[in-house]
Motif scaffolding. Structure first.
Motif, PDB file in Angstrom:
ATOM      1  N   ILE A  84      25.521  38.062  -5.871  1.00 46.51           N
ATOM      2  CA  ILE A  84      26.958  37.833  -6.060  1.00 46.51           C
ATOM      3  C   ILE A  84      27.741  38.421  -4.891  1.00 46.51           C
ATOM      4  CG2 ILE A  84      28.954  38.353  -7.505  1.00 46.51           C
ATOM      5  CD1 ILE A  84      27.131  36.274  -8.717  1.00 46.51           C
ATOM      6  N   ALA A  85      27.304  39.589  -4.402  1.00 49.30           N
ATOM      7  CA  ALA A  85      27.977  40.209  -3.262  1.00 49.30           C
ATOM      8  C   ALA A  85      27.861  39.343  -2.008  1.00 49.30           C
ATOM      9  CB  ALA A  85      27.382  41.593  -2.998  1.00 49.30           C
ATOM     10  N   GLY A  86      26.745  38.643  -1.853  1.00 47.45           N
ATOM     11  CA  GLY A  86      26.588  37.743  -0.719  1.00 47.45           C
ATOM     12  C   GLY A  86      27.613  36.624  -0.741  1.00 47.45           C
ATOM     13  N   ARG A  87      27.988  36.167  -1.922  1.00 46.90           N
ATOM     14  CA  ARG A  87      29.015  35.127  -2.032  1.00 46.90           C
ATOM     15  C   ARG A  87      30.337  35.627  -1.458  1.00 46.90           C
ATOM     16  NH1 ARG A  87      30.045  33.057  -8.005  1.00 46.90           N
ATOM     17  NH2 ARG A  87      27.814  32.603  -7.759  1.00 46.90           N
ATOM     18  N   LEU A  88      30.719  36.851  -1.823  1.00 46.83           N
ATOM     19  CA  LEU A  88      31.972  37.410  -1.311  1.00 46.83           C
ATOM     20  C   LEU A  88      31.917  37.610   0.203  1.00 46.83           C
ATOM     21  CD1 LEU A  88      34.775  38.681  -1.863  1.00 46.83           C
ATOM     22  CD2 LEU A  88      33.607  40.875  -2.118  1.00 46.83           C
ATOM     23  N   SER A  89      30.794  38.109   0.695  1.00 44.50           N
ATOM     24  CA  SER A  89      30.667  38.350   2.133  1.00 44.50           C
ATOM     25  C   SER A  89      30.782  37.050   2.927  1.00 44.50           C
ATOM     26  CB  SER A  89      29.338  39.039   2.444  1.00 44.50           C
ATOM     27  OG  SER A  89      29.313  40.345   1.909  1.00 44.50           O
ATOM     28  N   LEU A  90      30.156  35.981   2.435  1.00 48.71           N
ATOM     29  CA  LEU A  90      30.230  34.696   3.121  1.00 48.71           C
ATOM     30  C   LEU A  90      31.649  34.134   3.101  1.00 48.71           C
ATOM     31  CD1 LEU A  90      26.944  33.039   1.813  1.00 48.71           C
ATOM     32  CD2 LEU A  90      27.386  33.811   4.142  1.00 48.71           C
ATOM     33  N   VAL A  91      32.326  34.264   1.965  1.00 45.19           N
ATOM     34  CA  VAL A  91      33.702  33.767   1.864  1.00 45.19           C
ATOM     35  C   VAL A  91      34.618  34.556   2.789  1.00 45.19           C
ATOM     36  CG1 VAL A  91      35.702  33.572   0.331  1.00 45.19           C
ATOM     37  CG2 VAL A  91      33.436  32.854  -0.465  1.00 45.19           C
ATOM     38  N   VAL A  92      34.465  35.871   2.792  1.00 43.54           N
ATOM     39  CA  VAL A  92      35.297  36.703   3.667  1.00 43.54           C
ATOM     40  C   VAL A  92      35.017  36.381   5.128  1.00 43.54           C
ATOM     41  CG1 VAL A  92      35.686  39.076   4.462  1.00 43.54           C
ATOM     42  CG2 VAL A  92      35.606  38.576   2.018  1.00 43.54           C
ATOM     43  N   GLY A  93      33.738  36.283   5.498  1.00 44.19           N
ATOM     44  CA  GLY A  93      33.400  35.991   6.890  1.00 44.19           C
ATOM     45  C   GLY A  93      33.959  34.661   7.349  1.00 44.19           C
ATOM     46  N   LEU A  94      33.812  33.620   6.528  1.00 42.21           N
ATOM     47  CA  LEU A  94      34.319  32.301   6.900  1.00 42.21           C
ATOM     48  C   LEU A  94      35.847  32.295   6.968  1.00 42.21           C
ATOM     49  CD1 LEU A  94      33.377  29.433   7.555  1.00 42.21           C
ATOM     50  CD2 LEU A  94      33.572  28.897   5.111  1.00 42.21           C
ATOM     51  N   SER A 232      38.375  45.855  -4.322  1.00 41.03           N
ATOM     52  CA  SER A 232      38.300  46.762  -5.468  1.00 41.03           C
ATOM     53  C   SER A 232      36.855  47.194  -5.721  1.00 41.03           C
ATOM     54  CB  SER A 232      38.853  46.063  -6.712  1.00 41.03           C
ATOM     55  OG  SER A 232      38.628  46.839  -7.865  1.00 41.03           O
ATOM     56  N   PRO A 233      36.639  48.476  -6.035  1.00 40.19           N
ATOM     57  CA  PRO A 233      35.264  48.954  -6.296  1.00 40.19           C
ATOM     58  C   PRO A 233      34.573  48.223  -7.446  1.00 40.19           C
ATOM     59  CG  PRO A 233      36.769  50.803  -5.994  1.00 40.19           C
ATOM     60  CD  PRO A 233      37.616  49.568  -6.070  1.00 40.19           C
ATOM     61  N   SER A 234      35.343  47.583  -8.324  1.00 43.75           N
ATOM     62  CA  SER A 234      34.737  46.862  -9.447  1.00 43.75           C
ATOM     63  C   SER A 234      34.094  45.548  -9.021  1.00 43.75           C
ATOM     64  CB  SER A 234      35.804  46.580 -10.518  1.00 43.75           C
ATOM     65  OG  SER A 234      36.846  45.767  -9.993  1.00 43.75           O
ATOM     66  N   VAL A 235      34.433  45.073  -7.820  1.00 42.50           N
ATOM     67  CA  VAL A 235      33.870  43.825  -7.308  1.00 42.50           C
ATOM     68  C   VAL A 235      32.578  44.128  -6.563  1.00 42.50           C
ATOM     69  CG1 VAL A 235      34.261  41.835  -5.808  1.00 42.50           C
ATOM     70  CG2 VAL A 235      36.168  42.826  -7.091  1.00 42.50           C
ATOM     71  N   PRO A 236      31.465  43.481  -6.911  1.00 43.81           N
ATOM     72  CA  PRO A 236      30.201  43.767  -6.205  1.00 43.81           C
ATOM     73  C   PRO A 236      30.259  43.320  -4.741  1.00 43.81           C
ATOM     74  CG  PRO A 236      29.822  42.518  -8.236  1.00 43.81           C
ATOM     75  CD  PRO A 236      31.291  42.486  -7.980  1.00 43.81           C
ATOM     76  N   THR A 237      30.037  44.247  -3.855  1.00 47.59           N
ATOM     77  CA  THR A 237      29.896  43.937  -2.430  1.00 47.59           C
ATOM     78  C   THR A 237      28.727  44.744  -1.899  1.00 47.59           C
ATOM     79  OG1 THR A 237      31.336  45.711  -1.598  1.00 47.59           O
ATOM     80  CG2 THR A 237      32.406  43.655  -2.233  1.00 47.59           C
TER      81      THR A 237
END
Length: 289
Positions: A84-94, A232-237
């Motif tokens: 799930i954290a990979g999803r956020l990282s990819l969205v942020v990077g793009l 937010s710390p509650s979001v998995p990254t």
């Protein structure tokens, strides 16, 4: 004649992708990126566990057939949270690439094409690059507030000068070329010259720089989350997972090892793809290849 003209671009594109895929490093990078993307998209289908549900009875379980990458200090499945954290990282990077391209390309084009704007904009770009990336990002996120959108804006501002310098340097050369002078002589409007004659010839360096910015943005997002000034710390990254697991390094090293490995693989794969694109799109390097 028309069929031949239509086949030529496709043939050129096929040759380019064929040459790109002949590079083992690029293929390895694309495979790793595809794997991370698949895990990020289909994580809820691949894992029966919730990334946020606590299970204190199963805390600090080592990797096993039940929990593929073990559990953390709250009993949450590490594999699920890392995917799930990979999803956020990819969205942020793009998203950072998109923001930095808009800002960087605009600044670079204006500074390189208009002589009166060159000096002040070049000094602005140099001033922004004088600050260390992570310190400038921390300052901007602290001023804007911790959220995914603000992290994207902050990192987009941080990395825009990198692209602006490349675009400016290329524009300074392109604006003096004969076809640009001919377009001016024919009365072609400045915006049309910038888009059709200048920007089209900058797509290659922009694409290469975009891959490097993508990698840097993912690494910076993890660093901000590790320091507690990102989302937010509650979001998995990946960054927060490493930060939360560092106190259990001796007892449960898998909590931070696997998110750290994911960061390394993602950034390395993007760098490999970027290097391959640069080697193929730069005529001087293509001759050596």
């Amino acid at each position: 004649m028309a069929a031949a003209a239509m086949a030529a671009p496709g043939s050129a594109g096929g040759q380019f992708f064929g040459a790109l895929l002949r590079s083992k490093a690029v293929v390895a990078g694309l495979v790793v990126l595809a794997a991370i993307l698949i895990l990020a998209i289909f994580a809820p289908m691949l894992s029966p566990y919730s990334p946020s549900k606590l299970s204190l009875a199963n805390r600090l379980k080592p990797p096993s057939g039940v929990n593929l990458l073990g559990t953390d200090d709250f009993g949450r499945d590490v594999f699920t949270r890392a995917a799930i954290a990979g999803r956020l990282s990819l969205v942020v990077g793009l998203s950072v690439v998109a923001v930095s391209c808009v800002l960087g390309v605009t600044l670079g084009l204006l500074a390189g094409f208009f002589r009166r704007l060159d000096a002040p904009l070049a000094r602005l770009i140099d001033a922004m690059m004088a600050f260390p990336d992570i310190l400038l990002a921390i300052s901007l996120v602290a001023a804007l507030g911790p959220s995914v959108v603000n992290v994207v804006i902050a990192l987009g501002i941080v990395y825009a000068p990198r692209l602006a310098r490349v675009v400016r340097a290329s524009t300074l050369v392109i604006r003096e070329l004969p076809y640009v002078e001919a377009a001016r002589a024919l009365g072609v409007s400045t915006p049309r010259i910038l888009v059709r004659h200048v920007l089209r010839n900058l797509l290659s360096p922009i694409l290469v720089q975009g891959t490097f910015i993508f990698a840097s943005a993912m690494l910076a997002e993890a660093g901000l989350s590790f320091l507690g000034v990102g989302v937010s710390p509650s979001v998995p990254t990946w960054g927060t997972m490493i930060a939360q697991g560092r106190q259990y390094l001796d007892q449960a090293p898998w909590i931070l090892f696997f998110p750290g490995l994911a960061i390394v693989l993602a950034v390395l794969s993007l760098q490999l793809v970027g290097d391959g694109l640069r080697d193929l799109l730069d005529p001087r390097l293509a001759k050596d290849i």
